[in-house]
Design a protein around this motif. Sequence first.
Motif, short mmCIF file in Angstrom:
data_model
loop_
_atom_site.label_atom_id
_atom_site.label_comp_id
_atom_site.label_asym_id
_atom_site.label_seq_id
_atom_site.Cartn_x
_atom_site.Cartn_y
_atom_site.Cartn_z
N ASN A 111 0.81 -1.21 0.00
CA ASN A 111 0.00 0.00 0.00
C ASN A 111 0.85 1.28 0.00
N ASP A 112 2.17 1.13 0.03
CA ASP A 112 3.03 2.30 0.08
C ASP A 112 3.24 2.94 -1.28
N THR A 113 2.84 2.28 -2.36
CA THR A 113 3.07 2.82 -3.68
C THR A 113 2.21 4.06 -3.90
N THR A 114 2.75 5.01 -4.66
CA THR A 114 2.04 6.24 -4.96
C THR A 114 1.92 6.38 -6.45
N ASN A 115 0.80 6.99 -6.91
CA ASN A 115 0.54 7.24 -8.32
C ASN A 115 0.52 5.95 -9.13
N ASP A 116 0.34 4.83 -8.52
CA ASP A 116 0.27 3.55 -9.20
C ASP A 116 -0.99 2.82 -8.75
N THR A 117 -1.38 1.86 -9.57
CA THR A 117 -2.47 0.97 -9.20
C THR A 117 -1.87 -0.38 -8.84
N VAL A 118 -2.10 -0.83 -7.62
CA VAL A 118 -1.52 -2.07 -7.12
C VAL A 118 -2.59 -3.14 -7.13
N ILE A 178 0.58 -1.36 -11.83
CA ILE A 178 0.25 -0.74 -13.12
C ILE A 178 0.67 0.73 -13.04
N GLY A 179 1.62 1.10 -13.88
CA GLY A 179 2.13 2.46 -13.86
C GLY A 179 3.65 2.45 -13.75
N ASP A 184 -15.28 -15.30 -29.31
CA ASP A 184 -14.92 -13.93 -29.00
C ASP A 184 -16.13 -13.15 -28.51
N LEU A 185 -15.90 -12.19 -27.61
CA LEU A 185 -16.97 -11.34 -27.12
C LEU A 185 -16.39 -10.00 -26.71
N VAL A 186 -17.24 -9.03 -26.49
CA VAL A 186 -16.85 -7.69 -26.04
C VAL A 186 -17.65 -7.37 -24.78
N ASP A 187 -16.95 -6.91 -23.74
CA ASP A 187 -17.63 -6.58 -22.48
C ASP A 187 -16.75 -5.62 -21.69
N VAL A 188 -17.29 -5.16 -20.58
CA VAL A 188 -16.57 -4.26 -19.68
C VAL A 188 -15.64 -5.10 -18.81
N VAL A 189 -14.37 -4.68 -18.74
CA VAL A 189 -13.38 -5.38 -17.93
C VAL A 189 -12.68 -4.34 -17.05
N SER A 190 -12.53 -4.65 -15.78
CA SER A 190 -11.86 -3.74 -14.85
C SER A 190 -10.81 -4.50 -14.06
N ILE A 191 -9.73 -3.78 -13.71
CA ILE A 191 -8.66 -4.34 -12.91
C ILE A 191 -8.14 -3.26 -11.99
N GLY A 192 -8.16 -3.52 -10.70
CA GLY A 192 -7.69 -2.54 -9.73
C GLY A 192 -8.44 -1.22 -9.78
N GLY A 193 -9.72 -1.23 -10.16
CA GLY A 193 -10.50 -0.02 -10.27
C GLY A 193 -10.35 0.71 -11.59
N ASP A 234 -1.50 6.85 -18.01
CA ASP A 234 -0.60 7.63 -18.85
C ASP A 234 0.47 6.78 -19.51
N GLU A 235 0.90 5.71 -18.84
CA GLU A 235 1.97 4.87 -19.36
C GLU A 235 1.56 3.41 -19.28
N ALA A 236 1.82 2.70 -20.37
CA ALA A 236 1.50 1.27 -20.41
C ALA A 236 2.69 0.49 -19.85
N ILE A 237 2.78 0.48 -18.53
CA ILE A 237 3.89 -0.18 -17.84
C ILE A 237 3.31 -1.03 -16.73
N VAL A 238 3.82 -2.25 -16.60
CA VAL A 238 3.47 -3.10 -15.47
C VAL A 238 4.76 -3.65 -14.88
N SER A 239 4.75 -3.86 -13.59
CA SER A 239 5.90 -4.46 -12.92
C SER A 239 5.39 -5.47 -11.90
N PHE A 240 6.25 -6.46 -11.61
CA PHE A 240 5.84 -7.57 -10.76
C PHE A 240 6.78 -7.71 -9.57
N VAL A 241 6.15 -7.87 -8.42
CA VAL A 241 6.84 -8.22 -7.18
C VAL A 241 6.24 -9.54 -6.73
N LEU A 242 6.99 -10.60 -6.89
CA LEU A 242 6.51 -11.94 -6.56
C LEU A 242 7.29 -12.46 -5.37
#
Length: 541
Positions: A117-124, A293-294, A205-214, A269-277
Motif C-alpha cells: 500500500n506504500d506505492t504512490t501514483n500507481d495501481t496495485v 500498473i504504472g 470472442d466477445l466484447v464486455d466491460v473489464v476492470s482491474i484494480g478499479g 498515462d503509461e503502459a507499464i506493469v511491474s511484478f513483485v513476486l
Amino acid sequence: LNRTTGTLRAKEANGPGGGHGSSTYDTINRKMRLSAFTFAVFITSALSTPTKNKKNSATTSPGREWGAVETSSQVGWNIGGEPREGDGGMKHLRIPIQRKLKHAGNRKPLIHLANSNDTTNDTVVRMFDWQTISYKGIISIGTPPKPFRVVFDTGSSDLWVFSSSSEASRKDYIRTYDSSQSKTYQSAGGRFSIQYGIGRCTGDDLVDVVSIGGLVVSNQTLGEVTDFSDNFDDKDNPTDGIMGLAYRSEAQIPDYNLIINLKRGGVIDEAIVSFVLGGDPYTNGMDQSMMIIGPPDMKYAHNNKIEYLGVVAGIAGRGMWTVKLDAIQIDGHSMGLCTPWCLALPDTGTSLIVIPRTLWTFFSRRLISKRSDCIDHNGRIVCRRGAEGLPIVSFALGKAIFHLKPEQYMLAGQLLGFMPSPPGVNFFLLGDTFLKNVYTVFNMDNHTVGFAHTDSTGVWHPAYDFWILFRKALFFMALSLVVIGVCTLAYRPCMRLLQYRRSSSQNPPRRQGGYEQVRMQAPPIRGPRISRLVNPRDADL
C-alpha cells in the motif's frame, strides 16, 4: 467523561454537610477533567501522527523479520475518514495490529517485500500465490461486475475466462462467465484457438466491460473458453482464466491487451506493469505479491537501479518479451552455453526456469554433479537431501548478474525449479522460479524489460561492473601487446624494404659494363624533302 462528571456531581450534591464539601469536590472535579483532557490530547496526537502512507497501512517494526509478522487491519476504527452508515456520525480509527507468529521462528523469507500500500501514483493489484509456482490476480468482467482469478501472463497475449457452457461450469472451484448475466455483453462473432506450451483451449470472442484494480475498459475484446485440455483443471491450484500481457501480433483474439487498452482509453498515462513476486514454497495465499500498473516503484529495486534491456523481436516471436541473456554461470563459472548470447523470455505464466532441450543434458549434469542423491527423472530433478551442497546458478542480463541460491530455486517436494523446453522451443523461459527473486518491469511504450535486484539476490552489480572494466582493460592491453610485438618483429624487414626503395629511386639502373643508358632526341633532318624512294634500302639508310 460525562459519566465520571455525573458521578462526581452526585457525590458533591450528597457530600457531608450538604454544601460544605463543595470546594473539595470542585478541586477533584477540575483535576479529573484536566487528567481526562490530557489523556485525550495524548491519544489524539499519537493516533493522528502523519505517516507516508495515507491509507494507514501496517508496517513492520524495526528489528523484526518481515516474514515473521502478520498484519491485520480489520479493527473497526478509522480516524479522518468519512462517517459510515450506522455509525451515528462518529468517525472511526483503523489501527494496524502486528503479532508474532509462533511457527515463524527465525526463518528468513526468500524475498523481502515492503508493504504494497506504500506505492504512490500507481495501481496495485494484489496477487495470490500457490507454492511460489503460480500467481493470480483478480479482474472483473461484465455488468454487474463478476470477479475472476486469472494468471497475469507475460508469455501470451490473449484474455479469456471459462464459459458457463463449458465443462468448467460443473466445477465448484472454477468461476465461469455467463453472457446472459451481463448487461454490457456483445458478441464479436468470431472463434479462437490457442495452443500453449502445455495445453490448449478454444472458444468464442466477445466484447464486455473489464476492470482491474478499479481501472475500467468499457469495450475489451476477450474470449469465453468452451473447450480446454485437462491441464487447466487443477482443484489444488484453480484458475478462472488467463490475462495475456504480450503484444497484439501474438494474439489469437483480435484486440490489444488490457493494459494497452487502458492507455488508449486515457485511463493511464503509461503502459507499464511491474511484478513483485514472493511467498513460501510450502504455503499458499496472499503474501505481498503484486502487479503494479504504472511507473515502477523504485523501493523494490535495490539501490534504486534497474537494468533495462531492449526487446529482441522477430526471433522467438513477433510480439514476445524476449531479451538477450549473456551468460549462465554455475558457482561463478560460465557454462559457455550462450555464445555470444542466448534468447530469454521472462514469463510470469511459466512456473519453472525452462532450459532449451538441446542444452538440457549438459546443464543438468553440471547442476547436480556434486550430489549423488539428485535424480533427473524425465526432465524433473529431485534432490532427496534438500538444497545443501547445490551450486549457485547465475544469469547475466545486461550489466547485472542475478544469483539464485539453492534455497531460492528449490521448490516444494525437493524439486528443483528447472525443466527442459518442449520440442521446437530453442530459447530460455525465465519463469516464476527466477522472477520471484527479482523485480521485473515490462514497458510497453519503450519496448523494454527491466530487471532489478532485491535483497534476496544480494547487492547490485558494482563488483560485476569492476570486473567488466577490468576484463576490458586486460583485453585491450593484450591487444596492444600483440600489435607492439608484431610491429617489433616486422620492424627490420620493413626498414630494409624502405631503404631499398629509397636507394632504387635515387640511383637508376646501369647497363652491364658500367655505361649508363641515356635517351637522346634525334636531330631534325635538314635538306630537300625526298618525295619518292626508288630503292627500299635507301629508306633504311
